[in-house]
Design a protein around this motif. Structure first.
Motif, PDB file in Angstrom:
ATOM      1  N   ASP A   1      14.738  71.324  23.230  1.00 22.45           N
ATOM      2  CA  ASP A   1      15.043  71.258  24.587  1.00 22.45           C
ATOM      3  C   ASP A   1      15.163  69.747  25.137  1.00 22.45           C
ATOM      4  O   ASP A   1      15.372  69.715  26.292  1.00 22.45           O
ATOM      5  N   ALA A   2      15.640  68.922  24.120  1.00 23.28           N
ATOM      6  CA  ALA A   2      15.792  67.627  24.727  1.00 23.28           C
ATOM      7  C   ALA A   2      17.225  67.488  24.878  1.00 23.28           C
ATOM      8  O   ALA A   2      18.012  68.072  24.319  1.00 23.28           O
ATOM      9  N   GLY A   3      17.555  66.396  25.821  1.00 21.90           N
ATOM     10  CA  GLY A   3      18.953  66.167  26.046  1.00 21.90           C
ATOM     11  C   GLY A   3      19.470  64.696  25.649  1.00 21.90           C
ATOM     12  O   GLY A   3      18.467  63.719  25.390  1.00 21.90           O
ATOM     13  N   VAL A   4      20.606  64.539  25.339  1.00 24.17           N
ATOM     14  CA  VAL A   4      20.821  62.919  25.154  1.00 24.17           C
ATOM     15  C   VAL A   4      20.631  62.117  26.503  1.00 24.17           C
ATOM     16  O   VAL A   4      20.770  62.520  27.730  1.00 24.17           O
ATOM     17  N   ASN A   5      19.909  60.796  26.164  1.00 23.67           N
ATOM     18  CA  ASN A   5      19.133  60.147  27.153  1.00 23.67           C
ATOM     19  C   ASN A   5      19.961  59.027  27.610  1.00 23.67           C
ATOM     20  O   ASN A   5      19.577  58.163  28.231  1.00 23.67           O
ATOM     21  N   TYR A   6      21.507  59.161  27.654  1.00 22.19           N
ATOM     22  CA  TYR A   6      21.944  58.152  28.347  1.00 22.19           C
ATOM     23  C   TYR A   6      23.490  58.659  28.504  1.00 22.19           C
ATOM     24  O   TYR A   6      23.822  59.973  28.316  1.00 22.19           O
ATOM     25  N   SER A   7      24.307  57.976  29.380  1.00 19.00           N
ATOM     26  CA  SER A   7      25.642  58.258  29.503  1.00 19.00           C
ATOM     27  C   SER A   7      26.756  57.251  28.972  1.00 19.00           C
ATOM     28  O   SER A   7      26.455  55.959  29.099  1.00 19.00           O
ATOM     29  N   GLN A   8      27.770  57.513  28.459  1.00 23.40           N
ATOM     30  CA  GLN A   8      28.669  56.728  27.777  1.00 23.40           C
ATOM     31  C   GLN A   8      29.318  55.675  28.819  1.00 23.40           C
ATOM     32  O   GLN A   8      29.576  54.380  28.434  1.00 23.40           O
ATOM     33  N   ALA A   9      29.390  56.264  29.876  1.00 21.76           N
ATOM     34  CA  ALA A   9      29.956  55.384  31.144  1.00 21.76           C
ATOM     35  C   ALA A   9      28.951  53.976  31.333  1.00 21.76           C
ATOM     36  O   ALA A   9      29.557  53.074  31.859  1.00 21.76           O
ATOM     37  N   GLU A  10      27.717  54.409  30.766  1.00 23.41           N
ATOM     38  CA  GLU A  10      26.893  53.037  31.044  1.00 23.41           C
ATOM     39  C   GLU A  10      27.078  51.896  29.766  1.00 23.41           C
ATOM     40  O   GLU A  10      26.604  50.785  30.057  1.00 23.41           O
ATOM     41  N   VAL A  11      27.809  52.174  28.874  1.00 27.04           N
ATOM     42  CA  VAL A  11      27.684  51.221  27.745  1.00 27.04           C
ATOM     43  C   VAL A  11      28.841  50.129  27.966  1.00 27.04           C
ATOM     44  O   VAL A  11      29.916  50.130  28.245  1.00 27.04           O
ATOM     45  N   ARG A  12      27.984  49.058  28.019  1.00 32.78           N
ATOM     46  CA  ARG A  12      28.977  47.761  27.938  1.00 32.78           C
ATOM     47  C   ARG A  12      27.946  46.598  27.704  1.00 32.78           C
ATOM     48  O   ARG A  12      26.839  46.567  28.214  1.00 32.78           O
ATOM     49  N   ARG A  13      28.626  45.355  27.374  1.00 33.06           N
ATOM     50  CA  ARG A  13      27.931  44.392  27.071  1.00 33.06           C
ATOM     51  C   ARG A  13      27.767  43.639  28.432  1.00 33.06           C
ATOM     52  O   ARG A  13      28.605  43.766  29.632  1.00 33.06           O
ATOM     53  N   PRO A  14      26.693  42.842  28.932  1.00 26.82           N
ATOM     54  CA  PRO A  14      26.014  42.422  27.753  1.00 26.82           C
ATOM     55  C   PRO A  14      24.613  43.123  27.747  1.00 26.82           C
ATOM     56  O   PRO A  14      23.816  42.784  26.856  1.00 26.82           O
ATOM     57  N   GLY A  15      24.433  44.191  28.499  1.00 30.88           N
ATOM     58  CA  GLY A  15      23.215  44.824  28.417  1.00 30.88           C
ATOM     59  C   GLY A  15      23.139  45.696  27.264  1.00 30.88           C
ATOM     60  O   GLY A  15      21.749  46.472  26.997  1.00 30.88           O
ATOM     61  N   TRP A  16      24.120  45.866  26.310  1.00 35.76           N
ATOM     62  CA  TRP A  16      24.013  46.839  25.194  1.00 35.76           C
ATOM     63  C   TRP A  16      24.373  45.914  24.017  1.00 35.76           C
ATOM     64  O   TRP A  16      25.239  45.287  24.258  1.00 35.76           O
TER      65      TRP A  16
END
Length: 243
Positions: free
Chosen positions: A23-38
Motif C-alpha cells: 500500500d506504500a507509494g514512492v515518497n518523492y517526485s523526480q522533479a525535486e531532484v537537483r543539487r545541492p539538496g540531493w
C-alpha cells in the motif's frame, strides 16, 4: 530454517512488515531532484574481463547478473533485505534493513525499472532500479547495472543513485542519519563492488560462494544469501518506516 528462528531481523515480524509495503507509494517526485539538496553519485567497479564480443555463456557478465538479480552482492553488515522470489522482478517490493551499529531501520523500496539492452556504443547492459517508498529514511532511486563493453571485453558493475534524507525523520532516526548516514552510504557502494568482484572471481574458478541455505520467512527469502544473525540483533533499537 526461518528468519524468526534465527533472529536475522531481530524481533520484527518481517512477513507483516513486507506485506504492508503493497500500500506504500514512492515518497518523492523526480522533479525535486537537483543539487545541492540531493546527493547524486556514480560508483564503478571493475569485474573480471571476458573476450571482446557478446557475453560469454557462464562468464563473468552472466555470473554478475545473477548475483545482482538476487541482491546477493549487498553487504549484510550494512543492508539486508527480504522479498518474494516468485513474483516478477519489475514491481518487486523489498523490505530493507539498514544497520547502523545497534540502530536498525526497516524501510521499503520497489523495483520500478529493469534494464536489458544493447546500447549504441556497443555496451551490453542488464540491471534494475529501485525507488524509495513511504516511510523510508531516504528519498531517491538506485540503479544497478552490469555492463560488458563488447569492443574491449571489459566488464563492470555500476551503481548510480540520487538521494537525500527524508524530511520527516523522527528525532532518534535523524540523529542516527546525521552520525552515520552519508558515510555509511558511501561505504555501502564500495562494499557492493568489492563483494561482487570477489564472488564473480570465485565462481569463475568453480568455487561455491554461498555454501549454506538461504534464510526464509514463509514465502519470503533473505538477501544476501550469506546474511547470518548476530547475538546483538535482538538488542538493537528498531525503527520501522522511520520516515
Amino acid at each position: 530454517m526461518t528468519l524468526a528462528q534465527n533472529r536475522v531481523f531481530g524481533r520484527l515480524d518481517v512477513v507483516r512488515a513486507w506485506a504492508d509495503l503493497a500500500d506504500a507509494g514512492v515518497n518523492y517526485s523526480q522533479a525535486e531532484v537537483r543539487r545541492p539538496g540531493w546527493n547524486i553519485d556514480t560508483h564503478r567497479s571493475g569485474l573480471p574481463a571476458e573476450r571482446p564480443g557478446g557475453p560469454e555463456p557462464g562468464g563473468p557478465w552472466e555470473l554478475a547478473c545473477a548475483l545482482v538479480r538476487d541482491y546477493d552482492f549487498t553487504p549484510p553488515e550494512i543492508v539486508r533485505a527480504v522479498y518474494d522470489p516468485q513474483g516478477p522482478l519489475l514491481g518487486r517490493n523489498l523490505l530493507l534493513q539498514a544497520r547502523f551499529h545497534l540502530m536498525h531501520f526497516f524501510c521499503g523500496v520497489r523495483v520500478t525499472e529493469v534494464l536489458d539492452e544493447s546500447r549504441d556504443n556497443g555496451d551490453r547492459v542488464w540491471g534494475w532500479a529501485y525507488e524509495t517508498l513511504d516511510g523510508h529514511l531516504e528519498r531517491g532511486k538506485v540503479t544497478y547495472e552490469v555492463i560488458k563493453h563488447q569492443r574491449s571485453g571489459e566488464v563492470e558493475f555500476v551503481a548510480s543513485s540520487y538521494s537525500q534524507g527524508a524530511p520527516t525523520l523522527d528525532r532518534v532516526t535523524l540523529l542516527g542519519w546525521r552520525l552515520f548516514g552519508r558515510r555509511t552510504q558511501l561505504r555501502f557502494y564500495r562494499r557492493c563492488g568489492e563483494r561482487l568482484r570477489e564472488f564473480v572471481r570465485a565462481q569463475s574458478r568453480g568455487e561455491e560462494v554461498f555454501p549454506g541455505p538461504r534464510l526464509r520467512a514463509g514465502h519470503l527469502v533473505c538477501a544476501p544469501k550469506d546474511a547470518t544473525p548476530h547475538r546483538w540483533d535482538a538488542l538493537a533499537l528498531h525503527r520501522v518506516a522511520p520516515g
